[in-house]
Scaffold this active site. Structure first.
Site, mmCIF file in Angstrom:
data_model
loop_
_atom_site.group_PDB
_atom_site.id
_atom_site.type_symbol
_atom_site.label_atom_id
_atom_site.label_comp_id
_atom_site.label_asym_id
_atom_site.label_seq_id
_atom_site.Cartn_x
_atom_site.Cartn_y
_atom_site.Cartn_z
ATOM 1 N N HIS A 10 -9.105 26.893 -53.021
ATOM 2 C CA HIS A 10 -10.435 26.280 -53.112
ATOM 3 C C HIS A 10 -10.773 25.498 -51.843
ATOM 4 O O HIS A 10 -9.896 25.165 -51.032
ATOM 5 C CB HIS A 10 -10.512 25.348 -54.330
ATOM 6 C CG HIS A 10 -9.589 24.166 -54.228
ATOM 7 N ND1 HIS A 10 -9.877 23.057 -53.465
ATOM 8 C CD2 HIS A 10 -8.373 23.936 -54.773
ATOM 9 C CE1 HIS A 10 -8.898 22.179 -53.549
ATOM 10 N NE2 HIS A 10 -7.957 22.703 -54.338
ATOM 11 N N GLU A 87 -3.586 23.945 -60.587
ATOM 12 C CA GLU A 87 -2.729 23.269 -59.624
ATOM 13 C C GLU A 87 -1.482 22.713 -60.322
ATOM 14 O O GLU A 87 -1.441 22.580 -61.551
ATOM 15 C CB GLU A 87 -3.514 22.130 -58.949
ATOM 16 C CG GLU A 87 -2.756 21.321 -57.911
ATOM 17 C CD GLU A 87 -2.212 22.146 -56.752
ATOM 18 O OE1 GLU A 87 -1.302 22.962 -57.002
ATOM 19 O OE2 GLU A 87 -2.655 21.932 -55.611
#
Length: 228
Positions: A10, A87
């Site tokens: 990202h 994550e």
């Protein structure tokens, strides 16, 4: 049939700028993050993808929609969000100052005080670093090596089943999770030692083989390194 997987990290977020721990907690993309992603999206605009996927965290979802909007040769429907590709989870440290967090981890690892995460990992190894993070977490919620290994294997298995009829897909995930995948699956990693942290908007390319096995063949490429 094999499936080619373009793993995109990202774009830069507010927490990245503010030097805060960002695992399962979230923050919006910055202007710089969006502009960097546009370069990646432009580089991939002529690459045909059968589908696009992302982690279920908003910074990843916003990133994958930008990739979708810039792509000129793919017809992508509703994007599937995969929590398995979130994550790494940092437990009680989520949202805390990064430097203070690494100092706590160094202490838990029995090292001299330091906020240099690379130095900590180089001294104790990536797996003991994960254990020290869990130990330093007051609630011991942070993911350790075993928990991450199980989640990575589950993530690859889920993606394999979803892409049985797809030749090339794009998937947006996160820096530490992609790095951990790289340690385990990159053909240039020894599977033990640390590797460079992937940049925001970078691309790592993996292959899911017909038997469900996975390997990363390109790691942390920037937009200029993409060859169509």
């Amino acid at each position: 049939m094999t499936t080619e997987v373009y793993l995109v990290r990202h774009g830069e977020t507010m927490f990245n700028q503010l030097n805060k721990v960002q695992g399962w907690c979230d923050s919006p993309l910055t202007v710089k993050g969006i502009n960097d992603l546009k370069r990646t999206a432009n580089a991939l605009s002529q690459v045909h993808f059968d589908n696009m996927y992302s982690s279920d965290l908003k910074r990843a979802i916003d990133t994958v929609h930008l990739m979708k909007n810039y792509n000129q040769v793919s017809t992508i429907g509703k994007i599937r969000k995969l929590p398995e590709f979130r994550e790494v989870f940092f437990g009680s440290f989520e949202g805390d100052d990064i430097d203070q967090t690494w100092q706590a981890v160094a202490n838990a690892a029995g090292l001299a005080p330091t906020n240099n995460v690379v130095k900590i990992i180089n001294q104790v190894g990536i797996y003991k670093f994960r254990e020290a993070t869990k130990k330093a977490d007051p609630r011991h919620l942070a993911e350790n090596k075993e928990e991450l290994d199980q989640r990575m294997e589950r993530a690859i298995a889920v993606l394999h089943q979803l892409t049985l009829d797809e030749r090339r897909v794009l998937l947006v995930s996160h820096g530490d999770f992609i790095k951990t995948l790289g340690i385990k699956y990159w053909n240039e990693s020894d599977g033990i030692h640390d590797i460079p942290f992937p940049d925001n908007g970078s691309i790592s390319r993996g292959i899911i083989h017909s038997d469900g096995s996975f390997e990363i063949v390109d790691y942390n490429m920037n937009a200029a390194e993409i060859v169509i």
